[in-house]
Design a protein around this motif. Structure first.
Motif, PDB file in Angstrom:
ATOM      1  N   ARG A 128     -10.732  10.813  10.024  1.00  0.00           N
ATOM      2  CA  ARG A 128      -9.936  11.797   9.285  1.00  0.00           C
ATOM      3  C   ARG A 128     -10.819  12.652   8.378  1.00  0.00           C
ATOM      4  O   ARG A 128     -10.643  13.859   8.262  1.00  0.00           O
ATOM      5  N   HIS A 129     -11.771  11.993   7.718  1.00  0.00           N
ATOM      6  CA  HIS A 129     -12.694  12.730   6.850  1.00  0.00           C
ATOM      7  C   HIS A 129     -13.506  13.743   7.660  1.00  0.00           C
ATOM      8  O   HIS A 129     -13.656  14.903   7.257  1.00  0.00           O
ATOM      9  N   ASP A 157       0.841  -1.190   0.000  1.00  0.00           N
ATOM     10  CA  ASP A 157       0.000   0.000   0.000  1.00  0.00           C
ATOM     11  C   ASP A 157       0.881   1.247   0.000  1.00  0.00           C
ATOM     12  O   ASP A 157       2.103   1.169  -0.091  1.00  0.00           O
ATOM     13  N   ASN A 173      -9.095  -4.171   9.602  1.00  0.00           N
ATOM     14  CA  ASN A 173      -9.815  -3.463   8.541  1.00  0.00           C
ATOM     15  C   ASN A 173     -10.858  -2.520   9.113  1.00  0.00           C
ATOM     16  O   ASN A 173     -11.058  -1.419   8.609  1.00  0.00           O
ATOM     17  N   ALA A 174     -11.537  -2.943  10.193  1.00  0.00           N
ATOM     18  CA  ALA A 174     -12.529  -2.081  10.830  1.00  0.00           C
ATOM     19  C   ALA A 174     -11.866  -0.855  11.448  1.00  0.00           C
ATOM     20  O   ALA A 174     -12.392   0.261  11.361  1.00  0.00           O
ATOM     21  N   ASN A 228     -10.718  -7.024  12.459  1.00  0.00           N
ATOM     22  CA  ASN A 228     -10.524  -5.920  13.397  1.00  0.00           C
ATOM     23  C   ASN A 228      -9.606  -4.848  12.811  1.00  0.00           C
ATOM     24  O   ASN A 228      -9.845  -3.661  12.977  1.00  0.00           O
ATOM     25  N   ILE A 275      -9.046   0.547  10.459  1.00  0.00           N
ATOM     26  CA  ILE A 275      -8.626   1.420   9.357  1.00  0.00           C
ATOM     27  C   ILE A 275      -9.816   2.200   8.820  1.00  0.00           C
ATOM     28  O   ILE A 275      -9.716   3.411   8.567  1.00  0.00           O
ATOM     29  N   ALA A 276     -10.950   1.531   8.656  1.00  0.00           N
ATOM     30  CA  ALA A 276     -12.149   2.220   8.163  1.00  0.00           C
ATOM     31  C   ALA A 276     -12.604   3.298   9.143  1.00  0.00           C
ATOM     32  O   ALA A 276     -12.983   4.401   8.735  1.00  0.00           O
ATOM     33  N   ALA A 277     -12.554   3.003  10.442  1.00  0.00           N
ATOM     34  CA  ALA A 277     -12.947   4.000  11.443  1.00  0.00           C
ATOM     35  C   ALA A 277     -12.017   5.206  11.425  1.00  0.00           C
ATOM     36  O   ALA A 277     -12.469   6.354  11.511  1.00  0.00           O
ATOM     37  N   ASP A 292     -10.226   6.242   8.853  1.00  0.00           N
ATOM     38  CA  ASP A 292     -10.483   6.984   7.613  1.00  0.00           C
ATOM     39  C   ASP A 292     -11.708   7.872   7.756  1.00  0.00           C
ATOM     40  O   ASP A 292     -11.707   9.016   7.314  1.00  0.00           O
ATOM     41  N   TRP A 293     -12.769   7.322   8.381  1.00  0.00           N
ATOM     42  CA  TRP A 293     -13.970   8.114   8.609  1.00  0.00           C
ATOM     43  C   TRP A 293     -13.658   9.297   9.525  1.00  0.00           C
ATOM     44  O   TRP A 293     -14.081  10.417   9.264  1.00  0.00           O
TER      45      TRP A 293
END
Length: 141
Positions: free
Chosen positions: A113-114, A76, A103-104, A101, A106-108, A110-111
């Motif tokens: 940061r947004h 990546d 991946n979850a 866990n 990382i998604a959290a 990213d959200w």
């Protein structure tokens, strides 16, 4: 003495054969050596004496894919290995939970940061956003 062998290769690595005596001891007929790693090794070797040559060797290395044990490795943007998307059935339950866990998380993040990027534009929340960003940078890898 064993015969001299020329290394076999594909576009990413060399297959270097061992001499017969070593192959009998180890049970392995040879080793895989990445072409990219070859150029990076040469660059590290001349880094102190000839930085321009080292830079040229690193540039050459960038043209070859990253290889681990003969298999191409996808990385990546941070340089971490990207897992094979088709290996889910081969994982143990513990590995599946860990990957889920990770991946979850990382998604959290990213959200988050947004949301922080959107909140930066509001004057009343700028101090809170700055504090959260500092806290996140302290715990990040």
């Amino acid at each position: 003495m064993s015969e001299h062998h020329l290394p076999e290769m594909n576009c990413a690595n060399f297959m270097l054969p061992y001499p017969e005596e070593i192959a009998k001891k180890t049970g392995s007929s040879g080793m895989v050596f990445s072409i990219r790693e070859h150029y990076l090794l040469l660059a590290r070797k001349v880094e102190d004496t000839d930085p321009q040559e080292a830079a040229a060797l690193r540039e050459i290395a960038d043209y070859y894919p990253d290889v681990d044990g003969g298999e191409l490795v996808e990385r990546d943007s941070r340089g971490n290995m990207v897992g094979d998307a088709n290996d889910w059935d081969e994982l143990t339950d513990e590995q599946k939970i860990h990957r889920g866990n990770a991946n979850a998380a990382i998604a959290a993040l990213d959200w988050l940061r947004h949301e922080l990027e959107k909140a930066t534009y509001h004057y009343e929340t700028s101090d809170d956003v700055t504090r959260v960003r500092r806290e996140l940078s302290e715990i990040s890898l």
